[in-house]
Design a protein around this motif. Structure first.
Motif, PDB file in Angstrom:
ATOM      1  N   GLY A  17     -10.859 -28.514 -29.750  1.00  0.00           N
ATOM      2  CA  GLY A  17      -9.802 -27.597 -30.209  1.00  0.00           C
ATOM      3  C   GLY A  17      -9.430 -26.558 -29.164  1.00  0.00           C
ATOM      4  N   GLY A  18      -9.973 -26.696 -27.954  1.00  0.00           N
ATOM      5  CA  GLY A  18      -9.659 -25.737 -26.895  1.00  0.00           C
ATOM      6  C   GLY A  18      -8.311 -26.026 -26.260  1.00  0.00           C
ATOM      7  N   LYS A  19      -7.831 -25.043 -25.476  1.00  0.00           N
ATOM      8  CA  LYS A  19      -6.548 -25.218 -24.787  1.00  0.00           C
ATOM      9  C   LYS A  19      -6.834 -25.337 -23.294  1.00  0.00           C
ATOM     10  N   PRO A  20      -6.603 -26.535 -22.725  1.00  0.00           N
ATOM     11  CA  PRO A  20      -6.854 -26.666 -21.291  1.00  0.00           C
ATOM     12  C   PRO A  20      -5.824 -25.883 -20.479  1.00  0.00           C
ATOM     13  N   VAL A  21      -6.281 -25.109 -19.523  1.00  0.00           N
ATOM     14  CA  VAL A  21      -5.386 -24.416 -18.595  1.00  0.00           C
ATOM     15  C   VAL A  21      -5.663 -25.026 -17.226  1.00  0.00           C
TER      16      VAL A  21
END
Ligand code: PMP
Ligand code: GLU
Length: 396
Positions: free
Chosen positions: A136-140
């Motif tokens: 559920g993380g947001k890859p940057v």
């Protein structure tokens, strides 16, 4: 029927594994394809390691073990960390999982809540991106181009950090580029991580595969404040040619390891007891097998880099670690090769497989459009064959 879960539905299949399956299927169908897809040592697991597994079976070491691994393996991991990297860890700071890939997953699980940002330098190993999404993380994604030696700078990292940033995923030596950060470059990155208080998931699975006499610096060796924020990942797959045994391990602050061990107790239950016994033999036994394989990889690296750079219209940097090269195919884009329009590295890899019978991984899924990854963990004969075929293909 109701929709499937959004997170699961968004996950893309592993391109490296898909290409490996495809080339193995082509071989099984009698097609003479040469595989450079999956990064998997072509060596057999050394005999003394296999003997330890035989012994474990004969002695009925065939039951559940503690969820995060046996005491014997955790001790062996700590001793190896001390010997290889000068790091002091206690067995309570170690956890063993079913492969280092699962270490990355469990590490992300331990530190990332849905919506948290995770910084991922590109080019990256394809699984990191999907694993970040899976929790559920947001890859940057922070791109480090070929002109920067494929290495993210501390300044780039600092600029990408926001109040939502929870962690950085660092892979050194790097899959897919083979590049290695120097101690100074790592120290600059570490300073930013400590100052901004972010966790670092440092995947050092290729740390024994270094060339030209270079030694790899572990991220956790850069000071106490760095070490307490670092989840250090390693495993036996690459160093000991044990990809199928599925043993990875991680080291971290006891507080983090406890959370991960709880998670493991409900997910995998425990890694294979037999594979763990084999991994103890790998980590505690003679290490000359590691050096022998490393030397063979270095010879192959020298050969493949020289061949690629001698060809017209493709090129690659000379990596210092791991067993991959990134071949720049930007000059090929827009060409028609063997009757196929090549407008992306995906087109190039597909045409090379179809007409050259060579399997490689296109860089698109690794944050590196315009590049093709070759794993040179293949026999020298196959590397020669693959290079000859590439040469012919480029003229097509
Ligand atoms: N990290 C990196 C950078 C890798 O290239 C791989 C190989 N697939 C892994 C982790 C996973 O290794 P394992 O076979 O132990 O799951
Ligand atoms: N690490 C290897 C690779 O990148 C193995 C396949 C995979 O798990 O991605 O090819």
């Amino acid at each position: 029927m109701k929709e499937l879960a959004q997170i699961a539905s968004a996950v893309q299949a592993s391109s490296t594994m898909a290409i490996d399956v495809r080339s193995k299927q082509m071989q099984a169908d009698g097609i003479d394809v040469v595989g450079f897809g999956a990064g998997e040592p072509d060596f057999n697991t050394p005999d003394h390691i296999k003997a330890a597994a035989d012994k474990a079976i004969a002695e009925n070491v065939t039951r559940y073990t503690p969820a995060s691994g046996t005491a014997a393996l955790k001790e062996a991991v700590c001793r190896r960390m001390k010997e290889d990297c000068g790091l002091d860890y206690k067995p309570a700071q170690a956890a063993v999982t079913s492969g280092a890939k699962h270490c990355v997953y469990i590490a992300l699980r331990a530190v990332v809540d849905p919506g948290d940002e995770v910084i991922l330098p590109a080019p990256f190993w394809v699984s990191y991106l999907e694993l970040i999404k899976m929790v559920g993380g947001k890859p940057v994604v922070v791109t480090a181009g070929e002109d920067a030696g494929f290495k993210m700078t501390a300044e780039q990292l600092a600029a990408a950090i926001t109040p939502k940033t929870k962690a950085l995923v660092l892979n050194n030596p790097c899959n897919p580029t083979g590049m290695v950060y120097s101690k100074e470059e790592l120290a600059a990155i570490a300073r930013v991580c400590v100052e901004k208080d972010i966790y670092v998931i440092s995947d050092e699975i290729y740390c024994n595969l270094m060339y030209d006499g270079a030694k790899c610096t572990s991220f956790a060796a850069l000071g106490e404040e760095v070490k307490e924020r670092t989840i250090l990942i390693n495993g036996v797959s690459k160093s000991y040619a044990m990809t199928g045994w599925r043993i990875g391990y991680l080291l971290a602050d006891e507080r983090i390891v406890k959370v991960m061990a709880n998670y493991l107790s409900h997910s995998t239950g425990a890694p294979s007891s037999i594979s763990q016994a084999a991994a103890v033999a790998a980590l505690s036994g003679p290490q000359d097998c590691v050096e022998e394989m490393r030397r063979a990889f270095e010879e192959r690296r020298n050969y493949i880099v020289e061949r690629v750079n001698a060809m017209e219209g493709v090129s690659c940097l000379k990596p210092e670690g791991a067993f991959y090269i990134m071949m720049n195919v930007e000059k090929q884009l827009g060409r028609t090769i063997c009757g196929e329009a090549v407008n992306s590295s995906g087109d190039f890899a597909a045409a090379l497989l179809k007409h050259g019978l060579v399997a490689t991984v296109p860089g698109g899924s690794m944050g590196a459009p315009g590049f093709i990854r070759w794993s040179y963990a293949a026999s020298m004969d196959n590397i020669k064959k693959g290079m000859d075929r590439l040469e012919k293909f480029l003229k097509g």
